[in-house]
Design an enzyme around this catalytic site. Structure first.
Site, PDB file in Angstrom:
ATOM      1  N   HIS A  47      -3.089   2.576  -2.466  1.00 39.38           N
ATOM      2  CA  HIS A  47      -4.191   1.737  -1.997  1.00 39.38           C
ATOM      3  C   HIS A  47      -4.984   1.124  -3.148  1.00 39.38           C
ATOM      4  CE1 HIS A  47      -3.922   2.471   2.348  1.00 39.38           C
ATOM      5  NE2 HIS A  47      -3.455   3.665   2.008  1.00 39.38           N
ATOM      6  N   GLU A  93      -6.172  -7.656   5.252  1.00 36.46           N
ATOM      7  CA  GLU A  93      -5.479  -8.494   4.278  1.00 36.46           C
ATOM      8  C   GLU A  93      -5.472  -9.957   4.694  1.00 36.46           C
ATOM      9  OE1 GLU A  93      -2.217  -6.769   6.991  1.00 36.46           O
ATOM     10  OE2 GLU A  93      -4.162  -6.181   6.187  1.00 36.46           O
ATOM     11  N   ASN A 111       0.824  -1.211   0.000  1.00 34.85           N
ATOM     12  CA  ASN A 111       0.000   0.000   0.000  1.00 34.85           C
ATOM     13  C   ASN A 111       0.858   1.261   0.000  1.00 34.85           C
ATOM     14  OD1 ASN A 111      -2.641  -0.967  -0.125  1.00 34.85           O
ATOM     15  ND2 ASN A 111      -2.777  -1.271   2.081  1.00 34.85           N
TER      16      ASN A 111
END
Length: 312
Positions: free
Chosen positions: A204, A234, A199
């Site tokens: 993102h 995640e 990220n």
């Protein structure tokens, strides 16, 4: 005269604020079914703002704009969204998507190539920054809306997998069945290694792409009776009915190797990803929380001992 100018300025500002409030009024779950007709609309399937999920934006104008700026009809206050990102144009009975040279592009369904101009079909998913909409149209919009709200209660909007609530419900059915008939049951917790780095390095939007792509990859490897879900962030969870710990380890190792050998391609960049996995097997008197805890402890051990491995 200066006082008059200040007064006019305040009135002008008040007018802008009132116009902003009017332009961006949206309906939430508390207004479910209220005033829904056959008119086209967008429903929020995925959003960084949890309270926006399920909100409906009526496409009742000739042009509806979406962007970060407060003067848009649909305002998405995210740094992934351009100030003027995209507009939706009504042309006869059709709705067309027109990208406004946005920085991150506008996407439809699972296509990786951004659209410049495209007719929006019924059921299409429109991705603007880190928000995903679903396009509803036709005489049965109300039925479609109810159906989406129901599915949103049990489905993760980004990956289309079961969400945590649905995983809990499935496990709540599988565990008593396994105890009753003496069947084996295993659970695999899966976590993307160093996902924050992905990220931070690529943004993102790329992180979302990796999440959805990984979900599809894992789903294809699992068997029809296995249930994969997004546990949170995640982290994923696979429920494996009638599967011993030894068999679950083989499946988990296949998943690990599959991900390690794959490269996600985003904006011409190849992104290598690895996963860590923890396997837990149902034991006598175990309940859902016990099985989660068992697999989660093994996942923690996999992360602690070097990542990109399976622990049981």
């Amino acid at each position: 005269m200066p006082g008059e100018l200040k007064s006019n300025s305040r009135l002008s500002q008040a007018h802008v604020e009132a116009d902003y409030d009017s332009n961006t009024r949206i309906t939430g779950l508390e207004e479910l079914g209220a005033g829904i007709s056959g008119q086209s609309c967008l429903v929020v399937l995925h959003s960084p703002v949890h309270s926006d999920l399920g909100r409906r934006h009526a496409l009742d104008r000739e042009i509806t704009t979406i962007g970060r700026g407060r003067d848009n009809d649909i305002v998405l206050p995210s740094d992934c969204v351009s100030r003027r990102h995209v507009r939706l144009e009504r042309r006869g009975d059709a709705i067309y998507v027109v990208d406004l040279a946005s920085t991150n592009g506008t996407f439809i369904n699972d296509e990786r190539k951004p659209v410049r101009e495209r007719r929006l079909a019924r059921g299409d998913r429109l991705k603007v920054g880190d928000t995903i909409f679903k396009h509803l149209t036709g005489a049965d919009v109300e039925l479609q809306y109810h159906d989406i709200i129901f599915r949103m209660a049990v489905t993760d909007g980004l990956t289309n997998l079961a969400n945590r609530k649905q995983l809990d419900a499935i496990l709540g059915e599988e565990i008593p069945r396994a105890h009753r008939y003496g069947r084996e049951l295993s659970l695999v917790m899966i976590d993307i290694d160093h996902f924050k780095t992905i990220n931070d390095t690529y943004g993102h939007l790329t992180g979302d792409y990796v999440l959805s792509g990984l979900a599809a990859m894992l789903q294809k490897r699992l068997r029809p009776n296995d249930k994969l879900g997004r546990y949170g962030g995640e982290e994923f969870c696979a429920i494996l009915p009638e599967t011993s710990a030894q068999s679950a380890v083989i499946i988990a190792e296949d998943l690990r190797a599959l991900v390690e050998s794959h490269a996600f391609v985003s904006d011409d960049k190849r992104i290598k990803v690895t996963i860590s996995l923890g396997v837990g097997a149902l034991q006598p008197a175990m309940q859902s929380s016990d099985l989660y805890r068992s697999a989660d402890q093994m996942l923690y051990q996999a992360k602690r001992t070097g990542r990109n491995r399976v622990c049981v």
